[in-house]
Design an enzyme around this catalytic site. Sequence first.
Site, mmCIF file in Angstrom:
data_model
loop_
_atom_site.group_PDB
_atom_site.id
_atom_site.type_symbol
_atom_site.label_atom_id
_atom_site.label_comp_id
_atom_site.label_asym_id
_atom_site.label_seq_id
_atom_site.Cartn_x
_atom_site.Cartn_y
_atom_site.Cartn_z
ATOM 1 C CE LYS A 83 -4.300 1.083 2.462
ATOM 2 N NZ LYS A 83 -4.953 0.907 3.764
HETATM 3 O O1 G3P Z 1 -9.358 2.025 4.710
HETATM 4 C C1 G3P Z 1 -8.961 3.269 5.179
HETATM 5 C C2 G3P Z 1 -9.470 3.457 6.541
HETATM 6 O O2 G3P Z 1 -8.729 2.715 7.471
HETATM 7 C C3 G3P Z 1 -9.582 4.868 6.959
HETATM 8 O O3 G3P Z 1 -10.746 4.928 7.653
HETATM 9 O O4 G3P Z 1 -12.360 5.839 9.237
HETATM 10 O O5 G3P Z 1 -9.908 6.338 9.487
HETATM 11 O O6 G3P Z 1 -11.208 7.366 7.651
HETATM 12 P P1 G3P Z 1 -11.066 6.199 8.556
#
Ligand code: G3P
Length: 217
Positions: A83
């Site tokens: 990634k």
């Molecule tokens: O897949 C990306 C994710 O981990 C980010 O999620 O909720 O931190 O924006 P969030």
Amino acid sequence: MKFFVDTAEIDAIAELNDLGMVDGVTTNPSLILKSGRDILEVTKEICDLVDGPVSAEVVATEADDMIAEGRKLAKIAPNIAVKVPLTWAGLKTCKTLSDEGQMVNVTLCFSTNQAILAAKAGATFISPFIGRLDDINMDGMDLIADIRQVYDNYGFETEILAASIRTVNHVTDSARIGADVITAPPGVIKKLADHPLTDKGLDAFLSDWAKTGQKIL
Ligand code: G3P
């Protein structure tokens, strides 16, 4: 539609994997921090558990260092997807590693133009962040729809991995638009089964069943 689980918590992955709900896993530095685990060890455990792609994120910011980190992460298991962030250094890393046959997930995507660049750099997955766009009063789902249209216009094979999913509606909308993959926290995936009419109907069936005085086993 493929389901990836967005976590580095082994128990949560195993529980959903046993139900056939896990087509892959995504992690990031924040999720590694939350797990309290060593990145190489926990990523290996996840790769041993899950057959599909497991995203492990580089943390260098210069391309040469990113490429070196990506190659090291790729050695963990054949199902690693390296990634990388959507920066020019990340795109260079994507091009280099994808030319070597490595799966690459380009993350932190917030625009259609960024998604075009990732596809041209050979990304296996593009990760547009829905929730974080919603957070700033934009519509994350519009981005998923735009990328779907543009990728289809030109036959780009990069898979749209709808990320930063916070709600069950994000899952439904991603499915309607035709995202190839959603990655969501285990709690959101588990909530997909919930419906008050299911609970109400089951209560009624069980109540009537008790009145029959019968047993199946
Ligand atoms: O897949 C990306 C994710 O981990 C980010 O999620 O909720 O931190 O924006 P969030």
